[in-house]
Motif scaffolding. Sequence first.
Motif, short mmCIF file in Angstrom:
data_model
loop_
_atom_site.label_atom_id
_atom_site.label_comp_id
_atom_site.label_asym_id
_atom_site.label_seq_id
_atom_site.Cartn_x
_atom_site.Cartn_y
_atom_site.Cartn_z
N ARG A 117 52.17 29.23 12.32
CA ARG A 117 53.21 30.15 12.78
C ARG A 117 52.64 31.21 13.74
O ARG A 117 52.83 32.41 13.57
CB ARG A 117 53.93 30.79 11.60
N ILE A 118 51.93 30.70 14.75
CA ILE A 118 51.37 31.56 15.78
C ILE A 118 52.04 31.24 17.10
O ILE A 118 52.12 30.07 17.50
CB ILE A 118 49.84 31.37 15.90
N ALA A 119 52.53 32.28 17.78
CA ALA A 119 53.14 32.13 19.10
C ALA A 119 52.21 32.80 20.11
O ALA A 119 51.85 33.97 19.96
CB ALA A 119 54.52 32.80 19.13
N LEU A 120 51.82 32.04 21.12
CA LEU A 120 50.90 32.52 22.14
C LEU A 120 51.63 32.63 23.47
O LEU A 120 52.18 31.64 23.96
CB LEU A 120 49.71 31.57 22.25
N ARG A 133 61.88 43.24 27.27
CA ARG A 133 62.19 41.93 26.68
C ARG A 133 60.99 41.41 25.90
O ARG A 133 61.13 40.88 24.80
CB ARG A 133 62.62 40.93 27.77
N ASP A 134 59.78 41.57 26.46
CA ASP A 134 58.57 41.14 25.76
C ASP A 134 58.45 41.84 24.40
O ASP A 134 58.13 41.20 23.40
CB ASP A 134 57.32 41.44 26.59
N LYS A 135 58.71 43.14 24.38
CA LYS A 135 58.64 43.89 23.12
C LYS A 135 59.68 43.38 22.12
O LYS A 135 59.38 43.22 20.94
CB LYS A 135 58.86 45.39 23.37
N LEU A 157 60.07 37.79 16.67
CA LEU A 157 59.23 36.73 16.12
C LEU A 157 58.44 37.22 14.90
O LEU A 157 58.30 36.49 13.91
CB LEU A 157 58.29 36.18 17.19
N LYS A 158 57.93 38.43 14.98
CA LYS A 158 57.19 38.98 13.83
C LYS A 158 58.11 39.11 12.61
O LYS A 158 57.68 38.86 11.50
CB LYS A 158 56.58 40.33 14.19
N LYS A 159 59.35 39.48 12.87
CA LYS A 159 60.32 39.60 11.78
C LYS A 159 60.54 38.25 11.10
O LYS A 159 60.83 38.18 9.91
CB LYS A 159 61.65 40.11 12.34
N LYS A 160 60.41 37.17 11.87
CA LYS A 160 60.60 35.82 11.33
C LYS A 160 59.30 35.24 10.77
O LYS A 160 59.23 34.05 10.45
CB LYS A 160 61.14 34.89 12.42
N GLY A 161 58.25 36.06 10.70
CA GLY A 161 57.01 35.61 10.09
C GLY A 161 56.00 34.99 11.04
O GLY A 161 55.04 34.37 10.59
N TRP A 162 56.17 35.16 12.33
CA TRP A 162 55.24 34.61 13.31
C TRP A 162 54.21 35.67 13.69
O TRP A 162 54.52 36.84 13.81
CB TRP A 162 55.98 34.15 14.56
N LYS A 163 52.99 35.22 13.88
CA LYS A 163 51.94 36.05 14.47
C LYS A 163 52.05 35.87 15.98
O LYS A 163 52.10 34.74 16.47
CB LYS A 163 50.56 35.59 13.97
#
Length: 136
Positions: free
Chosen positions: A58-61, A95-97, A103-109
Amino acid sequence: MDTFSSAVRSRIMARVRSQRNRSTELKIIEILKRGGLKGWRRNSPLHGKPDFIYPKQRIALFVDGCFWHGCPKCCRMPSAHRKYWVNKIERNKNRDKDVTKALKKKGWKVIRIWEHEISAAKIARKLNILSKYYKT
């Protein structure tokens, strides 16, 4: 002063694509492959359209272009139509913020890499978080 008419400039800018950018994503792919990091995917429908995801971890780059995302180190605003560009870049940063927060709220790093940071050493430091997920 811009050498193109506003109509021509608009067509040029409309052709700029956010995928398969040779100066960013393709270099990252080469570095990831060379480093033996596997499990990443591209073209994910995930919110914000990250450049790469590691679904199991669950990592988004995101690989952010220095101009388009307003890098504080190297973004230089054009002198022509300055107000337009300042507003455009500010909207992109906001938008980036928002994307990162969602995504962090959904559990993504979420990891963001600036275009100027694309070197194997800098990416290794940024992606150090990934080493926890791989047994070497």
